[in-house]
Design a protein around this motif. Structure first.
Motif, PDB file in Angstrom:
ATOM      1  N   ALA A   7       9.276  13.140 -25.744  1.00  0.00           N
ATOM      2  CA  ALA A   7      10.457  14.121 -25.908  1.00  0.00           C
ATOM      3  C   ALA A   7      10.518  15.215 -24.831  1.00  0.00           C
ATOM      4  N   LEU A   8       9.199  15.781 -24.601  1.00  0.00           N
ATOM      5  CA  LEU A   8       9.219  16.846 -23.717  1.00  0.00           C
ATOM      6  C   LEU A   8       9.863  16.363 -22.291  1.00  0.00           C
ATOM      7  N   HIS A   9       9.911  15.113 -22.083  1.00  0.00           N
ATOM      8  CA  HIS A   9      10.076  14.607 -20.806  1.00  0.00           C
ATOM      9  C   HIS A   9      11.824  14.257 -20.507  1.00  0.00           C
ATOM     10  N   ASN A  10      12.483  14.343 -21.826  1.00  0.00           N
ATOM     11  CA  ASN A  10      13.984  13.790 -21.807  1.00  0.00           C
ATOM     12  C   ASN A  10      14.846  14.997 -21.253  1.00  0.00           C
ATOM     13  N   ASP A  11      14.510  16.262 -21.506  1.00  0.00           N
ATOM     14  CA  ASP A  11      15.383  17.240 -21.130  1.00  0.00           C
ATOM     15  C   ASP A  11      15.060  17.759 -19.739  1.00  0.00           C
ATOM     16  N   PRO A  12      16.016  17.693 -18.600  1.00  0.00           N
ATOM     17  CA  PRO A  12      15.472  17.991 -17.409  1.00  0.00           C
ATOM     18  C   PRO A  12      14.802  19.465 -17.228  1.00  0.00           C
ATOM     19  N   ALA A  13      15.338  20.385 -18.060  1.00  0.00           N
ATOM     20  CA  ALA A  13      14.807  21.979 -17.819  1.00  0.00           C
ATOM     21  C   ALA A  13      13.407  21.984 -18.638  1.00  0.00           C
ATOM     22  N   VAL A  14      13.325  21.421 -19.538  1.00  0.00           N
ATOM     23  CA  VAL A  14      12.023  21.334 -20.331  1.00  0.00           C
ATOM     24  C   VAL A  14      10.851  20.517 -19.590  1.00  0.00           C
ATOM     25  N   GLN A  15      11.412  19.435 -18.889  1.00  0.00           N
ATOM     26  CA  GLN A  15      10.601  18.589 -18.127  1.00  0.00           C
ATOM     27  C   GLN A  15       9.967  19.366 -16.951  1.00  0.00           C
ATOM     28  N   ALA A  16      10.969  20.254 -16.479  1.00  0.00           N
ATOM     29  CA  ALA A  16      10.401  21.231 -15.389  1.00  0.00           C
ATOM     30  C   ALA A  16       9.215  21.942 -15.746  1.00  0.00           C
ATOM     31  N   GLN A  17       9.561  22.574 -16.735  1.00  0.00           N
ATOM     32  CA  GLN A  17       8.341  23.635 -17.438  1.00  0.00           C
ATOM     33  C   GLN A  17       7.330  22.948 -17.771  1.00  0.00           C
ATOM     34  N   VAL A  18       7.170  21.602 -18.365  1.00  0.00           N
ATOM     35  CA  VAL A  18       6.098  21.020 -18.701  1.00  0.00           C
ATOM     36  C   VAL A  18       5.166  20.704 -17.301  1.00  0.00           C
ATOM     37  N   LYS A  19       6.073  20.275 -16.328  1.00  0.00           N
ATOM     38  CA  LYS A  19       5.503  19.935 -15.130  1.00  0.00           C
ATOM     39  C   LYS A  19       4.705  20.918 -14.458  1.00  0.00           C
ATOM     40  N   LYS A  20       5.312  22.236 -14.718  1.00  0.00           N
ATOM     41  CA  LYS A  20       4.866  23.425 -14.014  1.00  0.00           C
ATOM     42  C   LYS A  20       3.559  23.703 -14.728  1.00  0.00           C
ATOM     43  N   ALA A  21       3.609  23.355 -16.060  1.00  0.00           N
ATOM     44  CA  ALA A  21       2.409  23.927 -17.032  1.00  0.00           C
ATOM     45  C   ALA A  21       1.306  22.976 -16.596  1.00  0.00           C
ATOM     46  N   ARG A  22       1.599  21.589 -16.310  1.00  0.00           N
ATOM     47  CA  ARG A  22       0.259  20.817 -16.190  1.00  0.00           C
ATOM     48  C   ARG A  22      -0.283  20.993 -14.965  1.00  0.00           C
ATOM     49  N   ASN A  23       0.863  21.404 -13.747  1.00  0.00           N
ATOM     50  CA  ASN A  23       0.333  21.352 -12.696  1.00  0.00           C
ATOM     51  C   ASN A  23      -0.551  22.833 -12.568  1.00  0.00           C
ATOM     52  N   THR A  24      -0.222  23.866 -13.550  1.00  0.00           N
ATOM     53  CA  THR A  24      -1.062  24.930 -13.188  1.00  0.00           C
ATOM     54  C   THR A  24      -2.519  24.813 -13.996  1.00  0.00           C
ATOM     55  N   LYS A  25      -2.557  23.971 -15.071  1.00  0.00           N
ATOM     56  CA  LYS A  25      -3.708  23.303 -15.630  1.00  0.00           C
ATOM     57  C   LYS A  25      -4.579  22.832 -14.484  1.00  0.00           C
ATOM     58  N   ARG A  26      -4.010  21.925 -13.830  1.00  0.00           N
ATOM     59  CA  ARG A  26      -4.612  21.160 -12.588  1.00  0.00           C
ATOM     60  C   ARG A  26      -5.090  22.006 -11.673  1.00  0.00           C
ATOM     61  N   LEU A  27      -4.580  23.196 -11.410  1.00  0.00           N
ATOM     62  CA  LEU A  27      -4.966  24.044 -10.446  1.00  0.00           C
ATOM     63  C   LEU A  27      -6.060  25.022 -11.043  1.00  0.00           C
ATOM     64  N   ALA A  28      -5.981  25.320 -12.117  1.00  0.00           N
ATOM     65  CA  ALA A  28      -7.048  26.023 -12.644  1.00  0.00           C
ATOM     66  C   ALA A  28      -8.198  25.131 -12.758  1.00  0.00           C
ATOM     67  N   TRP A  29      -8.402  23.843 -13.144  1.00  0.00           N
ATOM     68  CA  TRP A  29      -9.544  23.078 -13.205  1.00  0.00           C
ATOM     69  C   TRP A  29      -9.915  22.833 -11.642  1.00  0.00           C
ATOM     70  N   GLY A  30      -9.005  22.849 -10.621  1.00  0.00           N
ATOM     71  CA  GLY A  30      -9.279  22.712  -9.250  1.00  0.00           C
ATOM     72  C   GLY A  30     -10.291  23.880  -8.852  1.00  0.00           C
ATOM     73  N   VAL A  31      -9.611  25.245  -9.376  1.00  0.00           N
ATOM     74  CA  VAL A  31     -10.284  26.447  -8.890  1.00  0.00           C
ATOM     75  C   VAL A  31     -11.756  26.544  -9.503  1.00  0.00           C
ATOM     76  N   PHE A  32     -11.677  26.081 -10.899  1.00  0.00           N
ATOM     77  CA  PHE A  32     -12.866  26.242 -11.576  1.00  0.00           C
ATOM     78  C   PHE A  32     -14.005  25.241 -10.843  1.00  0.00           C
ATOM     79  N   GLY A  33     -13.476  23.939 -10.471  1.00  0.00           N
ATOM     80  CA  GLY A  33     -14.236  23.121 -10.103  1.00  0.00           C
ATOM     81  C   GLY A  33     -14.843  23.391  -8.467  1.00  0.00           C
ATOM     82  N   SER A  34     -13.772  24.241  -7.724  1.00  0.00           N
ATOM     83  CA  SER A  34     -14.292  24.767  -6.407  1.00  0.00           C
ATOM     84  C   SER A  34     -15.046  25.791  -6.587  1.00  0.00           C
TER      85      SER A  34
END
Length: 390
Positions: free
Chosen positions: A83-110
């Motif tokens: 359901a969070l991927h059906n609304d374009p505006a919400v989808q953009a927020q979710v994508k940003k949040a997931r990318n932020t998490k990936r970045l955090a893990w990447g920084v942590f790993g580095s």
């Protein structure tokens, strides 16, 4: 209609202390929070989804239509709800949040990799790292360390009277000292009554030449080749850098960051370590190169170092062949002592040859008369002990 439930929490003035635990439900169109104290429901469209908390481990959900409510959950699988991927505006927020998490893990790993890599690099490149650090050690510290170590070595050891040693060595060694690039140290040379074919250097310019080395050499060039090599160990601060290498990664990192107190404290107690120290292959190669350059500047034939190494290699091989299969390790030990601390491998001899071949030809000093006088006196010095034992 698809829906999923997630353990969560909510901030609202109606709750005790303004916060309560409950359950967050995601449907095709709504977000809902409920517990036994109250509930709220709002549309997914227009909702705000943001990561926060320590290391972005929490997802916060709010909606302008419910300004007093703020939901959050640590179950980040909620971001995968369709359901969070059906609304374009919400989808953009979710994508940003997931990318932020990936970045955090990447920084942590580095950061984690750096925490492993930095100590590993320090261990692997310790010889290179200690060079710049050693230059910050005061010369007075090195001289005191060398004096302490030499004082311990002197106990139970016989030396040629210093005045005689200075008189006999000076005409041969002074040309080397005159062509040093630095006057950082005041060198002191001692002749020890020891049949091991060896010489060794201590910090601050203390150099001991065994009688066995002087009597085994066939020329001044051979002996001076070894002496120049030992002088190079002093000028390149190999003893001090050895101590740094054993001090540990933590103290080395502190020194790299500018705090030398830990390393200097370790040096203060390192005198016993210096007497029987061995050097890395890199330090030995550096001493070879610096020693050869010094011999050349002083007008002393650098071939002597090679011929001496080759002589010892041949003697080593003869002893091994002679003693093969016999339990005579003690008899071989003296012969191999010099090679154990100055390993004359075929590759090392080849490198010495290559360096010498690249040097320009020059007129070289003839010091054989002075060397013969030294050998004759050392023979008498060694014979004196033999007479005392009889």
């Amino acid at each position: 209609m698809s829906h999923a439930n997630y353990a969560g929490h909510a901030f609202h003035d109606s709750f005790n202390n303004g916060r309560a635990s409950g359950e967050i439900t995601i449907t095709d169109a709504h977000v809902q929070f409920r517990n036994d104290q109250g509930n709220v429901r709002f549309s997914i469209t227009g909702a705000q989804f943001k990561l926060g908390g320590a290391s972005d481990r929490l997802l916060f959900i709010s909606h302008p239509s419910q300004p007093g409510w703020n939901l959050y959950t640590s179950d980040l699988s909620i971001l995968k709800h369709p359901a969070l991927h059906n609304d374009p505006a919400v989808q953009a927020q979710v994508k940003k949040a997931r990318n932020t998490k990936r970045l955090a893990w990447g920084v942590f790993g580095s950061v984690g990799m750096l925490l492993v890599a930095i100590p590993l690099c320090i261990v692997l490149f310790m010889d290179s790292i200690t060079g710049p650090l050693a230059r910050h050690v005061p010369a007075e510290w090195e001289e005191k360390l060398g004096e302490t170590a030499f004082g311990q070595y002197q106990m139970g050891q016989e030396f040629l009277p210093q005045e005689e040693a200075d008189t006999l060595l000076e005409p041969m060694i002074q040309p080397l000292l005159d062509h040093l690039d630095s006057d950082r140290y005041q060198y002191r040379f001692h002749i020890s009554r020891d049949d091991q074919v060896n010489a060794f250097a201590l910090p601050g310019g203390y150099i001991v030449i065994n009688s066995g080395l002087i009597l085994k050499a066939d020329s001044a060039d051979e002996m001076l080749g070894v002496v120049a090599h030992e002088i190079a160990h002093v000028t390149q601060q190999h003893s001090v850098r050895n101590i740094m290498g054993t001090a540990g990664v933590y103290l080395t990192i502190n020194a790299v960051l500018g705090d030398m107190t830990g390393l200097l404290a370790v040096m203060a107690d390192a005198a016993p370590f210096l007497i029987n120290q061995s050097y890395s292959r890199g330090f030995e190669s550096e001493a070879d190169a610096e020693g050869l350059a010094l011999l050349h500047r002083a007008g002393i034939n650098p071939e002597g170092l090679i011929t001496f190494f080759e002589k010892l290699r041949q003697q080593e091989q003869e002893q091994i062949e002679k003693m093969a299969g016999e339990d005579n390790s003690a008899a071989v030990e003296s012969t191999l002592q010099f090679l154990s601390t100055h390993p004359a491998t075929e590759d090392r001899i080849a490198q010495l040859r290559k360096r010498i071949d690249a040097l320009p030809h020059q007129r070289e000093r003839d010091l054989q008369t002075e060397f013969t006088a030294l050998q004759e006196r050392v023979k008498l010095f060694v014979a004196e002990e033999d007479e005392e034992e009889q």
